[in-house]
Write an enzyme that holds these catalytic residues in place. Sequence first.
Site, PDB file in Angstrom:
ATOM      1  N   ASP A 138       0.187  33.593 -68.849  1.00  0.00           N
ATOM      2  CA  ASP A 138      -0.628  34.815 -68.850  1.00  0.00           C
ATOM      3  C   ASP A 138      -1.862  34.664 -67.950  1.00  0.00           C
ATOM      4  OD1 ASP A 138      -1.216  37.390 -69.664  1.00  0.00           O
ATOM      5  OD2 ASP A 138      -1.056  36.958 -71.802  1.00  0.00           O
ATOM      6  N   ASP A 158       0.604  46.009 -70.119  1.00  0.00           N
ATOM      7  CA  ASP A 158       1.503  45.912 -71.281  1.00  0.00           C
ATOM      8  C   ASP A 158       2.212  47.231 -71.597  1.00  0.00           C
ATOM      9  OD1 ASP A 158       0.527  43.387 -71.386  1.00  0.00           O
ATOM     10  OD2 ASP A 158      -0.327  43.548 -73.396  1.00  0.00           O
TER      11      ASP A 158
HETATM   12  C1  GLA Z   1      -1.184  39.917 -72.540  1.00  0.00           C
HETATM   13  C2  GLA Z   1       0.265  39.990 -72.113  1.00  0.00           C
HETATM   14  C3  GLA Z   1       1.112  40.360 -73.326  1.00  0.00           C
HETATM   15  C4  GLA Z   1       0.926  39.333 -74.430  1.00  0.00           C
HETATM   16  C5  GLA Z   1      -0.542  39.233 -74.795  1.00  0.00           C
HETATM   17  C6  GLA Z   1      -0.822  38.075 -75.734  1.00  0.00           C
HETATM   18  O1  GLA Z   1      -1.676  41.178 -72.886  1.00  0.00           O
HETATM   19  O2  GLA Z   1       0.442  40.907 -71.086  1.00  0.00           O
HETATM   20  O3  GLA Z   1       2.490  40.457 -72.963  1.00  0.00           O
HETATM   21  O4  GLA Z   1       1.420  38.092 -73.991  1.00  0.00           O
HETATM   22  O5  GLA Z   1      -1.350  39.031 -73.638  1.00  0.00           O
HETATM   23  O6  GLA Z   1      -2.154  37.975 -76.094  1.00  0.00           O
END
Ligand code: GLA
Length: 404
Positions: free
Chosen positions: A150, A205
């Site tokens: 990430d 997301d």
């Molecule tokens: C980010 C990523 C998500 C998830 C969260 C976890 O937002 O894009 O897919 O992994 O972090 O905290």
Amino acid sequence: MNKIFLMVAVMFFAVVSIAQAQKFEGLAETPPMGWNSWNKFACDVNENLIKETADAMVSTGMKDDGYTYIVIDDCWHGERDSLGFIHANKERFPSGMKALVDYVHSKGLKFGIYSDAGWQTCGGKPGSRGREYQDAQTYASWGVDYLKYDWCNTEDLSAKGAYLTMRDALFEAGRPIVFSMCEWGTYNPWEWGEPIAHLWRTTGDIYSCFDCEYDHGDWSSWGVLQILDMQEGLRKYAGPGHWNDPDMMEVGNGMSTNEDQAHFSMWAMLAAPLIAGNDLRNMSDETKSILTNRDVIAVNQDPLGIQGFKYQMKDSVSVWFKPLKDNQWAVCFLNRSREEKKAEFDWEHEKVIDEINHLSPGFSKNEYSLINLWNKKDKTSTKNKLKANLKGHSVLMYRLEKKR
Ligand code: GLA
């Protein structure tokens, strides 16, 4: 003198071995398939959930359909010890990560884990910044097969540099691990990702809705249609071993059955990684039948690995094509509106061309049978003009097989 010679030799070998680092090839020739904890469980993860999910992956038949990776996302972490080694949270993972990985492997599945290029993950757990080689070695020693990496708390890091460092660390650790970059498309990872990773997130997301933006204050998450629209122009960057990732699926997380079917169909058309994000232990029959539709999965997993493209958009119905092996094609009519719409398509008069791969079904001279991938009874051919009513937020999806 000897000492100096030795130092020079060590430096030479260090440079050569770094120069030779590369991504592990051959690990994702078709888009990865599996499950990830985040969409449904967020930080509420523990070893029982992961074990039960692995059991469910087998008992629901999903494993036989090609789902392979059980990926634990953010918040599995405990603390680093005095030597800097990361450990799983002891309350949530009392048996430790190695035992959990062994359990998942014993089911014939593969195990994925999550970290972050910054000093903390998005959930505030220890990130891998400055500990990349040590963490890669830890994951390899646990038997990890997949890493989602990430991009929170990265301050002024260069994305390409940070992902390269982790790629090299994984290579150095010596265990083949699928590398999934998650910097939300911020720095156009499709332009530089191929030699580094097997997949890269193209957007922020996903949110479990078909057509919405969910405002979190200083960032938003996105519905299926919003994410779909953000894929424009990216298909030329995807192919065997390197995929655009429009995020994990929300099938079974609250959308209607039509919407879930449309979401799954479009992820198949996009050659997207098929990573389920629902509770596999408690699925409705509808959810299960969507996730295990082998004909739609075959479109996604087609060995050519060509991402589909939008051919046309008329009155809220978009028409998508995806070239498949043996001169076959997949086609998907997507009704983006909430209202029922008419889909009409006069095959013989449509000039469908995949400009990037120089492929065309040539409908004016070739006849194809249409195999409906959601309603097996409906069989027809491209000799007949297609006319259908499409319910709101639904799809009509066919595989086209050339007639001799
Ligand atoms: C980010 C990523 C998500 C998830 C969260 C976890 O937002 O894009 O897919 O992994 O972090 O905290």
